[in-house]
Design an enzyme around this catalytic site. Structure first.
Site, PDB file in Angstrom:
ATOM      1  N   LYS A   1     -68.326   2.130 -13.534  1.00  0.00           N
ATOM      2  CA  LYS A   1     -69.324   1.091 -13.788  1.00  0.00           C
ATOM      3  C   LYS A   1     -70.004   1.256 -15.151  1.00  0.00           C
ATOM      4  CE  LYS A   1     -71.826   1.697 -10.092  1.00  0.00           C
ATOM      5  NZ  LYS A   1     -71.048   2.821  -9.509  1.00  0.00           N
TER       6      LYS A   1
ATOM      7  N   ARG B   1     -79.545  -1.866  -5.072  1.00  0.00           N
ATOM      8  CA  ARG B   1     -78.804  -0.699  -4.586  1.00  0.00           C
ATOM      9  C   ARG B   1     -78.597  -0.725  -3.083  1.00  0.00           C
ATOM     10  NH1 ARG B   1     -83.826   1.912  -5.946  1.00  0.00           N
ATOM     11  NH2 ARG B   1     -84.948   2.618  -4.090  1.00  0.00           N
TER      12      ARG B   1
ATOM     13  N   ARG C   1     -62.519  15.528 -13.902  1.00  0.00           N
ATOM     14  CA  ARG C   1     -63.506  15.509 -14.984  1.00  0.00           C
ATOM     15  C   ARG C   1     -63.863  16.915 -15.459  1.00  0.00           C
ATOM     16  NH1 ARG C   1     -68.374  11.231 -13.597  1.00  0.00           N
ATOM     17  NH2 ARG C   1     -67.218   9.315 -13.939  1.00  0.00           N
TER      18      ARG C   1
ATOM     19  N   ARG D   1     -68.993  19.688 -13.297  1.00  0.00           N
ATOM     20  CA  ARG D   1     -70.359  19.508 -12.822  1.00  0.00           C
ATOM     21  C   ARG D   1     -70.406  19.563 -11.299  1.00  0.00           C
ATOM     22  NH1 ARG D   1     -72.272  13.946 -15.379  1.00  0.00           N
ATOM     23  NH2 ARG D   1     -70.588  13.334 -13.973  1.00  0.00           N
TER      24      ARG D   1
ATOM     25  N   ARG E   1     -71.742  11.552  -1.709  1.00  0.00           N
ATOM     26  CA  ARG E   1     -72.201  10.371  -2.458  1.00  0.00           C
ATOM     27  C   ARG E   1     -71.470   9.113  -1.983  1.00  0.00           C
ATOM     28  NH1 ARG E   1     -71.423  11.610  -8.571  1.00  0.00           N
ATOM     29  NH2 ARG E   1     -72.588   9.658  -8.840  1.00  0.00           N
TER      30      ARG E   1
END
Length: 210
Positions: free
Chosen positions: A13, A88, A123, A156, A167
């Protein structure tokens, strides 16, 4: 044109919002952006929000929604905007409607949970300069070393599988119902987010009529 950008964490996004702002020449705004602007400009709503923020308390949804409505009426949004992370949840989407904030289009980046977990696990981030790499799509020239500053790359905590799955669980429970809300209004368009960044961008451009 007021556009809502939807999709799970890791769908791209942020990247696509930045590209859409260039194409449409309108700002991409998050709730945080609008809150900070209201506080900085010293509006009545901004002063009220600052009281909560200074005390470490969460700014109530009702106040956030009023700030969003006020900000969307400023010259910065005269030609439209892209809302990233707002609404949200379904309650916020319904409240925006009730406040008379007319969303023209909701763009949903569609991608499976498995692909998100794989993508986030790929990542690698430089803790010094913040550059982000992907082991498969955009690897550093030297394994686990930042091309820009030479610092060692890290994974991370937010990108680890357990965190990502948590999440995603929150996303499916809280945010995903918004897709049905805008679909029922005939304002939803979906894009396959498993494509390359360039192909996703082309698909989004087509969805907004460019």
């Amino acid at each position: 044109m007021k556009i809502v950008l939807l999709g799970p964490p890791g769908a791209g996004k942020g990247t696509q919002a930045a590209k859409l702002t260039e194409l449409l020449q309108v700002p991409a705004l998050s709730t945080g952006d609008m809150l900070r602007a209201a506080v900085r400009e010293g509006t009545a709503l901004g002063k009220e929000a600052k009281g909560y923020m200074d005390s470490g308390a969460l700014v109530p949804d009702a106040l956030i929604l009023q700030i969003v409505k006020e900000f969307l009426q400023t010259p910065a949004c005269a030609n439209g905007c892209i809302l990233d992370g707002m609404p949200r949840n379904l309650k916020q989407a319904e409240a925006l409607d009730e406040l008379g904030v007319d969303i023209d289009l909701a763009l949903s980046l569609e991608i499976s949970d498995d692909e998100i977990v794989r993508r986030m696990g790929d990542r690698r981030v430089c803790p010094k300069c913040g550059t982000v790499f992907s082991v498969t799509a955009n690897p550093p020239q030297k394994d686990n070393v930042c091309d820009k500053c030479g610092d060692a790359l890290i994974i991370r905590e937010d990108d680890k599988a357990e965190t990502v799955l948590n999440r995603l669980k929150v996303y499916h429970a809280e945010t995903e119902p918004i897709i049905g809300f805008y679909r029922a209004k005939g304002k939803l368009k979906t894009v396959d987010a498993t494509q390359t960044i360039e192909d996703v961008n082309k698909a989004l451009a087509g969805a907004v009529g460019l």
